[in-house]
Scaffold this active site. Sequence first.
Site, PDB file in Angstrom:
ATOM      1  CG  ASP A  40       5.736  -0.276   5.366  1.00  0.00           C
ATOM      2  OD1 ASP A  40       6.188  -0.336   6.520  1.00  0.00           O
ATOM      3  OD2 ASP A  40       4.066  -0.737   4.873  1.00  0.00           O
ATOM      4  CB  SER A  50      -0.989   0.049   1.396  1.00  0.00           C
ATOM      5  OG  SER A  50       0.161   0.435   2.250  1.00  0.00           O
TER       6      SER A  50
END
Length: 406
Positions: free
Chosen positions: A214, A156
């Site tokens: 991330d 994502s």
Amino acid sequence: MEAGDIQGEMLNKTLVVSAPGKVILHGEHAVVHGKAALAVALNLRTFLRMSPRDDGKIFLQLPNIGVKLWWDLVQLQPLLDAFPADRTESKPPSPEQLARLKEFAGTADGPGEIHDVATVAFLYLYLSVAAKSGVLPSVDLLVWSELPTGAGLGSSAAYSVCLAAALLSGCGVVGYPLGEGQSLARWTEEELDVINKWAFQGERVIHGNPSGVDNAVGTWGGALRYQSGKITPLKRVPTLRILLTNTKVPRSTKALVAGVREKLLKFPAIMEPVLISIDAISRECEGVLEAMAEGSSQGHYSVLEELVDINQHHLDVIGVGHPTLDRVCQATAALGLHSKLTGAGGGGCAITLLRPDTPPSVVEAAVRDLSRCGFACWETDIGGPGVCAHALPSLKADVVKVLNGV
């Protein structure tokens, strides 16, 4: 901003960008308790192609998850009321913005399926950048990924980074770094910082309260240390070959984190030293990686392998192992290789370190043995570049085929 005055100069050409996934090299779970973790870029990448249109429409295709949507710009125009032009990349999505976008996308009452949150994240970033730049572009967007979704590999975040880089470049908020005749280029440090901040807001749409690790790995690449909310990129890191294995066993990160916390409360004198040791492994590994970047040696690989083995045992001790992960470790150990889980554990993924001189026959045998267990395997590398701009013909043939819609 009028719907008829909406085409920006940069959108006269097709933009192609990619961003890497991520793996946790060391520090899983210990990081929740204030210890250091090392996250590294995984060279399984998400690719985005954005092409200009002249019909006042927006097309969004995400073939990995079955999304194929289009809107007229006049449909999106009223939503801009919720996105003021003075909006900054440091301001998180508001509940009102998300509610309007979910209602518009028809996902307001849904359970938050992956295709729904991916659509809302796109709309949020598209409208945020449009409001900031004064450009509401008519574009065709296709995003395709080598990363499996829901495996803890940063899929994502790679999506959010690609969207942010393409939309910011396409609307002229940052430059597009790819010059004539170049096959690959990266943005300036200042522009990467802007991309990263917007990508983090996209991650907030998807995950609510992400750490920011991330998207930072997806933007900057290489490796970074994360501790107590502070993200510190390592100055120089080597690229390491790995075998990535997805056991395909689903797991609840929340439940695993709760289980570790329960053990820590029950056996503090036993568990706290284990977490301290995991922290020491992360720091030792950081030093080895920086030394390797100065000039590799076989001695460094031996240390990395020992650290992998020790950390895997620690992760078993704190209760986040799984029989499938044991099978990965046993199958690769039989071939002289060293593996550990990456991420939450309890299934999920594992990484196996490969030396530069690991024979192809050994890698092939490992892939064969792990595939027989029902696992998915990729030979790839870690520590590579973050978000990049590409000339489409320079990419691998299978990627070009997908991005061309073939």
